[in-house]
Design an enzyme around this catalytic site. Sequence first.
Site, short mmCIF file in Angstrom:
data_model
loop_
_atom_site.label_atom_id
_atom_site.label_comp_id
_atom_site.label_asym_id
_atom_site.label_seq_id
_atom_site.Cartn_x
_atom_site.Cartn_y
_atom_site.Cartn_z
N HIS A 1 35.56 33.06 35.89
CA HIS A 1 36.98 32.91 35.19
C HIS A 1 36.97 31.26 35.60
O HIS A 1 38.04 30.69 35.94
CB HIS A 1 38.02 33.50 35.99
CG HIS A 1 38.10 34.79 35.51
ND1 HIS A 1 37.49 35.23 34.07
CD2 HIS A 1 38.89 35.90 36.14
CE1 HIS A 1 38.07 36.65 33.91
NE2 HIS A 1 38.70 36.89 35.14
N HIS B 1 44.63 35.97 30.58
CA HIS B 1 44.57 37.18 31.38
C HIS B 1 45.92 38.02 31.74
O HIS B 1 46.69 38.21 32.86
CB HIS B 1 43.98 36.60 32.83
CG HIS B 1 43.15 37.77 33.61
ND1 HIS B 1 43.76 38.97 33.70
CD2 HIS B 1 42.02 37.74 33.97
CE1 HIS B 1 42.87 39.64 34.62
NE2 HIS B 1 41.80 38.85 34.71
N GLU C 1 41.43 41.42 27.17
CA GLU C 1 41.40 39.93 27.20
C GLU C 1 40.21 39.44 26.01
O GLU C 1 39.13 39.96 26.07
CB GLU C 1 40.58 39.51 28.57
CG GLU C 1 41.46 39.83 29.66
CD GLU C 1 40.58 39.97 31.00
OE1 GLU C 1 39.91 38.92 31.52
OE2 GLU C 1 40.60 40.97 31.57
#
Length: 343
Positions: A100, A170, A305
């Site tokens: 991420h 997210h 996502e």
Amino acid sequence: MITKREFGTMPDGKKITEYTLTNSSGNSVRVLDYGCTVRSICVFGTEVCLGYDTAKEYFANDAYLGAVIGRFANRIGGAKFTLNGKTYPLNHNDGENHLHGGAEGFDRRLWDAQVSGEKLVLSRLSPDMEEGYPGDLRVYVTFSLSEENALTIDYAAFCDEDTVFSPTSHIYFNLNGHDSGSAMGHLLKIDADAITPSDAHSIPDGSYLKVDGTPFDFRAAHAVSERIGEADEQLQFAAGYDQNFVLNNHGAVCQVAELTGEKSGITMQVLTDRPGLQLYSSNYLTRRAGKNGATYRERDAVCLETQGFPNATAIAHFPSPVLHAGERFTSKTVYRFLRGKTQ
Ligand code: BGC
């Protein structure tokens, strides 16, 4: 209508602002300029998105609750990638791998905000070599809430050097209510014929697995819980659903998924032009306090996502995450809320 209020203070004293987008039926979405974070989605009288009450809790947030992820959603194996013959080492913030966007990804930054009519535009300059990624990258994330209760997130970016770019949002959804416990009874449909299987560390190895006859076949609606406990290697590696689905949208914005709260009857349709969708059954959402006195636990939410493929930096036959110098990246994801079951 868009209103704003002070939400808290950054460690350096800068103010964090919360923007509330409200449509004429009174449904609303709250977005922070910290982390480009969707903190609340209130539709038909139900709060369907997990979040925290205070800035401090967001600073300690290890689950990326509601944040925009960048520069690269999900994992890059070995925390490095090679572009134009040069290797770029990245932060190892997930064992040996990069997750991420690194330790100080987009989710940890204060963004610039501009309200333009019914749109909230959050933007920032991610400087050259931020978290190891090349090029000065200018990013815009635009939020709007329509009269039809569709939350649209538009991404745009350009860079002065070749780089890789693959953002996502997210948001943790519980369509029965953020504080209603397990979301695993939700009914889910995903328009995908394959997933990209991963190793034990959630790194796709470049293969495709057809969903036929597997717990990943969501082409017809199934409760998330129905097959989550099966003796399937992919499910066991990830302690549940945490896989990238190969969407059948062929690059056009169209509906790719539908999620229904089995108790509330609230349905969310997901539309996107991105090639992938991470279905994450919040397996690692360890017990914690949430907003308005809620307690959140593992599996209390479903994340859908929209993204490029994880580890696409290393796998030439995956859709390319390369953003060439001067090229404009654009992408759209829509979360549309309806009342009454459609599945
Ligand atoms: C990933 C999970 C990860 C989680 C962190 C998801 O997008 O797929 O593996 O643990 O984000 O919140």
